[in-house]
Design an enzyme around this catalytic site. Structure first.
Site, PDB file in Angstrom:
ATOM      1  CG  HIS A  59       2.258  64.356  85.860  1.00 59.52           C
ATOM      2  ND1 HIS A  59       1.993  62.435  86.298  1.00 59.52           N
ATOM      3  CD2 HIS A  59       0.642  65.049  86.327  1.00 59.52           C
ATOM      4  CE1 HIS A  59       0.562  62.857  86.956  1.00 59.52           C
ATOM      5  NE2 HIS A  59       0.446  63.846  87.531  1.00 59.52           N
ATOM      6  CB  CYS A 115       7.306  59.478  82.992  1.00 64.06           C
ATOM      7  SG  CYS A 115       6.137  59.220  84.623  1.00 64.06           S
TER       8      CYS A 115
END
Length: 250
Positions: A59, A115
């Site tokens: 993440h 991301c």
């Protein structure tokens, strides 16, 4: 990625350190402390001729920049498993850990499948694929250090800073893969001697093909958008170079 580096790039098994949240040994779990210590391990004692690889799949988050050294006003981060208690690992920390120590003749490739990862290494040059030129990403204010000690750092990111990176079954229909990781390995195995520009173009083309096929197979716009892979892989570097002349060698 570990298998690819060993079988296809000539890395030795004993020179690769892997942290995952499936490990049993406490020191191999990707906590903030362990990741930062592993970054130090990666560059420790580096010398001319060394090729280093930092790979992260997980993440990533974009958060407001409070140091005034980001041109867009946001810092990029990666998330350790204990980020709720220990906090994120910010791009400034990654830069100081593995970019600053790079000595002349050392090359670091960072492959970040997360991301908001476009400038997660805080490198001073970002390649604009549409305009075929490098853009300045140096700190706009102050004397923040972002450069290496003479070595070359290149980051291959899954998406732009304002985008999300997908985990998807689009390529295999059976297993979930990080889109960027899957395409990177697939392309580097298939084509020998690619330049950085070739790799970037091929990754963009593959993502566009997936999106086109999904548009034809879906009639409802909302469903299409949910399944679209809208990420745009990006290259950044500590020094600008001709992306269509320099060959990618890990």
């Amino acid at each position: 990625m570990r298998e690819f580096l060993i079988l296809n790039c000539g890395f030795k098994e004993e020179n690769i350190l892997v942290l995952t949240d499936q490990e049993i040994e406490p020191e191999l779990i990707p906590t903030k402390k362990n990741i930062l210590e592993s970054l130090e391990w990666l560059v420790k004692g580096c010398q001319a001729g060394d090729s280093l690889v930092f790979y992260f799949s997980g993440h990533g988050v974009s958060q407001p920049d409070f140091d005034g050294d980001e041109r867009d006003g946001f810092s990029e981060t990666i998330c350790p498993v204990d980020f709720m208690t220990e906090g994120m690992i910010v791009d400034n920390d990654i830069n100081s850990a593995i970019v600053w120590p790079l000595k002349n003749g050392v090359t670091l490739h960072a492959i970040v499948d997360a991301c908001h990862s476009g400038t997660v290494l805080d490198l001073e040059h970002v390649y604009n694929r549409q305009e075929n030129k490098w853009e300045d990403n140096s700190p706009p204010y102050g004397n923040a250090r972002k450069h290496s000690d003479g070595g070359l750092a290149i980051s291959l990111s899954a998406c732009l800073d304002n985008q999300v990176a997908a985990d998807t079954t689009a390529f295999t229909e059976k297993t979930m893969n990080g889109a960027m990781t899957y395409l990177l390995i697939k392309i580097l195995k298939k084509y020998q001697g690619l330049t950085y520009g070739d790799l970037l173009d091929l990754m963009h083309e593959e993502l566009e093909k997936v999106n086109e096929s999904r548009c034809f197979s879906r009639k409802i716009f909302k469903k299409i958008m949910k399944r679209m892979l809208l990420q745009k892989p990006q290259i950044s570097a500590s020094k600008p170079f001709d992306v269509y002349k320099e060959h990618l060698i890990l």
